[in-house]
Scaffold this active site. Sequence first.
Site, PDB file in Angstrom:
ATOM      1  CB  THR A  27      75.400  25.487  55.377  1.00  0.00           C
ATOM      2  OG1 THR A  27      76.616  24.729  55.311  1.00  0.00           O
ATOM      3  CG2 THR A  27      74.298  24.715  54.676  1.00  0.00           C
ATOM      4  N   GLY A  39      75.058  18.617  48.291  1.00  0.00           N
ATOM      5  CA  GLY A  39      75.110  20.031  48.665  1.00  0.00           C
ATOM      6  C   GLY A  39      75.486  20.161  50.125  1.00  0.00           C
ATOM      7  CD  GLU A  40      73.671  18.274  54.053  1.00  0.00           C
ATOM      8  OE1 GLU A  40      74.686  17.967  54.702  1.00  0.00           O
ATOM      9  OE2 GLU A  40      72.604  17.639  54.133  1.00  0.00           O
ATOM     10  N   GLY A  41      77.491  21.792  51.577  1.00  0.00           N
ATOM     11  CA  GLY A  41      78.888  22.150  51.810  1.00  0.00           C
ATOM     12  C   GLY A  41      79.753  20.901  51.916  1.00  0.00           C
TER      13      GLY A  41
END
Lengths: 386, 386
Positions: free
Chosen positions: A98, A351-353
């Site tokens: 990230t 998001g963030e992964g």
Amino acid sequence: MLPLLGFRIYINVGGMDKLVCPCFVGEGVFLEEGMEKIKETLKRIESIPRRLYVDARRHLDRLSIPRRSLGRLEDIAQRYAVIKGLKVSPVKKKVIFTFAGDHGVVEEGVSAFPREVTQQMVINFLCGGAGVNVLARHIGAEVVVIDIGVGYDFEPQQGLVIDKVGYGTGNIVRGPAMTYEEGVKSINIGIDLMNKWGEKGVDIVGTGDMGIGNTTPSSAILAVLSGREIEDVTGRGTGIDDEGLKRKISTIRKALDINKPNRDDPIDVLSKVGGYEIGGIAGLIIGAAANKIPVVVDGFISCAGALIALRLEPKIKEYIFTSHISVESGHKVFFDIIGDKPLLDLDMRLGEGTGAALGITLIEAGVKIFLEMATFEDAGVTEGRY
Amino acid sequence: MLPLLGFRIYINVGGMDKLVCPCFVGEGVFLEEGMEKIKETLKRIESIPRRLYVDARRHLDRLSIPRRSLGRLEDIAQRYAVIKGLKVSPVKKKVIFTFAGDHGVVEEGVSAFPREVTQQMVINFLCGGAGVNVLARHIGAEVVVIDIGVGYDFEPQQGLVIDKVGYGTGNIVRGPAMTYEEGVKSINIGIDLMNKWGEKGVDIVGTGDMGIGNTTPSSAILAVLSGREIEDVTGRGTGIDDEGLKRKISTIRKALDINKPNRDDPIDVLSKVGGYEIGGIAGLIIGAAANKIPVVVDGFISCAGALIALRLEPKIKEYIFTSHISVESGHKVFFDIIGDKPLLDLDMRLGEGTGAALGITLIEAGVKIFLEMATFEDAGVTEGRY
């Protein structure tokens, strides 16, 4: 930093002479080295031989199920197998990277969140309480956070890589997000990270991002590289209202007018209207492909990074898995232009992964089908007539 | 079996007098008892109070992510939480129930596989080598196989429940698949199983099926209960060719003409053109809803079972999660008429419970988001302006 001298330095990038600006002598040298590393890495990326696809398919067709009845789960398994040169072993080491960076454009009011949330969220990641931590734990993956350009100095700690290109990009309505050299550097941070983890041994990686305001540079990158209207590739990000969306679109328009990114040079686009974390993600994807490690692309911001990588070397497509399509309107444009279909469509936009994490567990499921299933012969099951 | 006597016995089903045929005296009594159990179970199914949804939503809105940015993963978490009366604990015990039965209609050439594959696949399940075993292991679930009507006698063994309604249904182009009483019995097998597992303690269950030829009865059920054209709800199953598809459509047409199922009585439809495993799945879903256990519906065959359950008691919708949409053309019709969206769209068409397994791991991910994530307050993250 070397003192500023009045030279103009041109570097050959993708066959074109590229003016380095602002032109520090030292920067020119670093840039040349940095570009050399990117080029070498891109050269290492190989097309996967067709026969591997055929052999993987042949194995899947022997499994005790009606032919191709596991659909895209089989396609995933096939693609994972060929990336590994058919030496398929269980997916053990999984890492989500990230990348976090700040964005000068936040001062234009393009996000529902203030800029300091980037640093607060990095701390949340390191404490294990964020969405990506929960989903990474669920799938048995590690989260590595890279401070590639947050406007804050974190204490060194477990799970955090501090490799700053800067303390936040410039405001793209006033000038470039970063210098060309910084663009190159952000990509090389991703490449270096992937080379290092490739050596340590990792079976699959996922991309992730954190950066308040970063749907704005992502939409800007997509607008330039796709040639589509800004309105078609710009969404509400973390949740701005109608007024905010209008402001965001006009911000991107201004940024493109002022910076005039060259759509034939993805690094120029990244530098002028992108972000450090987007460069890092592009580099990670390039590095993964060079090291033959399957890479799972997260949401909209990661796709902007993926698009830069794909424009630098289209062969990269064989090494990436796109995890999900978000509600961010530009995301569909990304899938249209690369001709791919996401694994998941769950209206996520965090998001963030987080999308990469869910994608990885589906890929792992496909790999287990490849490895663990009985064939018709093993199971003594009569084959069908097709 | 009691001797056949010449009485006609009418049973009141859903407000209608229902002729039991063929009419054994003993069967009438069993039927009455069986119907009573179904009715009692349906009565136990409660609508979930709106305030629980509101409270679950409030918790999710406090998590340290932009509001609703995990999209349908949050919706899943909310629905799981309300089914559990907001007493949410980690998803530990997960079971996939795979109901297996044979189909007389196979003799019409509606499948690419011969009938004996049903029994071979049951053995494959018990050896752990089938698709559902692999995916169940991946998500940490147990697979329980129910022989509800395979034309073969299995040795009793671990992981297998033998509770036969018959040794395969009748050929639906020549008469009903089963008697009304057998339809009731198949549903009650699912209900009993769920009651038993509900007592033992299970957090979530998935449905699954095995039965060569069973897309034909599933399409027939869907045609009757949706009122749509047979062509719109009939696909290629395990992989028949164009000729086979035509034959399958004409087989269903004949079956509906001969049996004249009453679309206002789902059990009549099940009995006349359905299958034992489809009844078992309907019963499992009814039992899950009655016991407030979230149930994840697998593919096309499971959806035919779900539709029967939903027509018997529409409140069941609050307790089911539809895992995926398959390439079987009728599957889309199911989603249209129930107004739901599948979690996954991976072109799968295997059944067995494979889609349910992948669905369960996504639901578990959602539940972990609900349980493990830091709130804005916990994490010291500034909230956004919406």
